[in-house]
Design a protein around this motif. Structure first.
Motif, PDB file in Angstrom:
ATOM      1  N   GLN A  86      40.976  42.291  37.279  1.00 16.16           N
ATOM      2  CA  GLN A  86      40.609  43.707  36.860  1.00 16.16           C
ATOM      3  C   GLN A  86      41.653  43.930  35.641  1.00 16.16           C
ATOM      4  O   GLN A  86      41.136  44.881  34.660  1.00 16.16           O
ATOM      5  N   ASN A  87      42.726  43.111  35.426  1.00 13.94           N
ATOM      6  CA  ASN A  87      43.651  43.476  34.169  1.00 13.94           C
ATOM      7  C   ASN A  87      43.181  42.822  32.928  1.00 13.94           C
ATOM      8  O   ASN A  87      43.757  42.871  31.942  1.00 13.94           O
ATOM      9  N   GLN A  88      42.302  41.750  33.463  1.00 17.46           N
ATOM     10  CA  GLN A  88      41.619  40.900  32.005  1.00 17.46           C
ATOM     11  C   GLN A  88      40.430  41.555  31.493  1.00 17.46           C
ATOM     12  O   GLN A  88      39.261  41.387  32.167  1.00 17.46           O
ATOM     13  N   GLU A  89      40.538  41.886  30.345  1.00 18.44           N
ATOM     14  CA  GLU A  89      39.441  42.622  29.871  1.00 18.44           C
ATOM     15  C   GLU A  89      38.159  41.675  29.205  1.00 18.44           C
ATOM     16  O   GLU A  89      36.872  42.123  29.347  1.00 18.44           O
ATOM     17  N   LYS A  90      38.801  40.309  29.001  1.00 11.87           N
ATOM     18  CA  LYS A  90      37.701  39.445  28.620  1.00 11.87           C
ATOM     19  C   LYS A  90      36.917  38.928  29.790  1.00 11.87           C
ATOM     20  O   LYS A  90      35.768  38.270  29.355  1.00 11.87           O
ATOM     21  N   ILE A  91      36.953  39.188  31.051  1.00 11.50           N
ATOM     22  CA  ILE A  91      36.427  38.566  31.910  1.00 11.50           C
ATOM     23  C   ILE A  91      35.694  39.920  32.498  1.00 11.50           C
ATOM     24  O   ILE A  91      36.052  40.816  33.166  1.00 11.50           O
ATOM     25  N   SER A  92      34.346  39.692  32.418  1.00  8.25           N
ATOM     26  CA  SER A  92      33.410  40.476  32.798  1.00  8.25           C
ATOM     27  C   SER A  92      32.901  40.346  34.175  1.00  8.25           C
ATOM     28  O   SER A  92      32.396  41.398  34.733  1.00  8.25           O
ATOM     29  N   HIS A  93      32.693  39.062  34.588  1.00  6.11           N
ATOM     30  CA  HIS A  93      32.297  38.773  36.009  1.00  6.11           C
ATOM     31  C   HIS A  93      33.330  37.914  36.634  1.00  6.11           C
ATOM     32  O   HIS A  93      33.250  36.606  36.322  1.00  6.11           O
TER      33      HIS A  93
END
Length: 355
Positions: A86-93
């Motif tokens: 949740q804290n990683q903006e680059k990971i959408s899925h």
């Protein structure tokens, strides 16, 4: 002399009075005490590129036993991973989770899987086999966890079983308060097994992946004979001698029985990891253990070792043995705990690139 047999402790399966599932609260407390360290490990030490490298995040619990502690540990890890995602903006899925539950083939996997949490957020797989050897494909795991298992030997030191050896451990079942030769044999076996364990995990864990170990240990500088876990083994050994003196078992059976576990200090653990060279030490902390009552210690040990003792000595001694053990724990509780050396070690290692 023939090679000693592999160590594979047979826990008491099922859900009966003496089952591991009902008598493993001691191990549960150790896992609970390390929860915040698990959260910190994943939040601060797990690289972001590991999270986005695959559609499936694969984690394993080595020495899972028959539950329920493994489910608690796995859920703690899953919760921390989801928070990290949740804290990683680059990971959408976020990836899906696949969890591998590993233990010896003799483990009660039937009970383990019939008690799997119904609302789990992962796909469960059972993997039988000794973690002292390869049990997973190369570079297939992202996170490996093991609690109260990695301190168990692959096999007993052959010297302690050899009557002609200076390290023959006559009249004792452990290295605690034994001769220097016995202690040295145990130390050597520990170093050999741990280096092999790390080498094997290094093949299975991706570069940047994490290995988290929770093991009973002893503080730096504490003699083996003063560590809490060793003192409990010493008491159990004295009870087996008492049972033999009553004529219930043969003294030679006691001489041929040794507990294949070792309780390392942080310095010993650090030295092994550095020698092996495939992991960096990210965290190594001593976690104090909550004081357990004699009844809890006795029931925990019976659930964890009762099957092994039954195989070696016969079922008929179990009640007598653990009644004696409980009574001696009560009589000697101050001796067992007075040094304040009841600790677990939390060790977090990261797989590093090697030539």
């Amino acid at each position: 002399m023939e090679e000693t047999e592999a160590v594979a402790y047979t826990i008491t399966g099922g859900s009966g009075q003496y089952s591991y599932s009902k008598n493993s609260n001691f191990q549960r407390k150790a896992a609970d005490a390390a929860k915040e360290l698990i959260n910190k490990s994943i939040a601060e030490k797990l690289d972001a590129d590991i999270l986005s490298s695959s559609n499936t995040f694969r984690l394993a619990d080595l020495g899972c036993a028959a539950g329920p502690n493994t489910f608690v540990a796995v859920q703690n890890i899953i919760d921390a991973l989801e928070q990290k995602f949740q804290n990683q903006e680059k990971i959408s899925h976020p990836p899906e989770f696949q969890v591998f539950f590993n233990d010896h083939a003799s483990n009660d996997f039937n009970h383990l899987f019939t008690t799997l949490p119904q609302e789990r957020r992962y796909f469960a797989v059972g993997v039988p086999g000794s973690f002292h050897g390869r049990i997973f494909p190369r570079a297939s795991l992202h996170f490996v966890h093991s609690s109260y298992a990695a301190n168990v030997f692959s096999r007993l030191p052959k010297e302690v079983m050899d009557r002609k050896s200076p390290a023959w451990n006559k009249g004792r079942i452990h290295y605690s308060n034994s001769t220097d030769e016995v202690v040295k044999a145990y130390e050597t076996q520990y170093a050999k097994d741990m280096e092999s364990f790390l080498k094997t995990r290094a093949e299975e864990i991706v570069h940047g992946g994490l290995l988290a170990l929770i093991v009973p240990g002893r503080p730096n500088g504490t003699p083996h004979s003063e560590a809490f876990v060793n003192r409990t083994c010493e008491v159990l050994g004295s009870c087996l001698v008492d049972v033999a003196n009553k004529g219930m078992i043969n003294n030679e059976l006691v001489d041929s029985f040794n507990v294949g576990t070792y309780f390392a200090s942080p310095q010993e653990m650090e030295a092994v990891v550095k020698r092996q060279g495939c992991f960096s030490i990210e965290i190594i902390e001593s976690v104090p253990l909550e004081r357990a009552r004699p009844k809890e210690i006795s029931s925990t040990l019976r659930a964890g070792m009762g099957g092994t003792i039954k195989e070696h000595f016969g079922e008929e001694i179990l009640d007598e043995l653990f009644d004696l053990f409980y009574k001696k724990l009560e009589e000697n509780s101050s001796f067992i705990y007075d040094s304040g050396n009841a600790i677990s070690l939390f060790v977090l290692l990261k797989r590093v690139a090697t030539e």
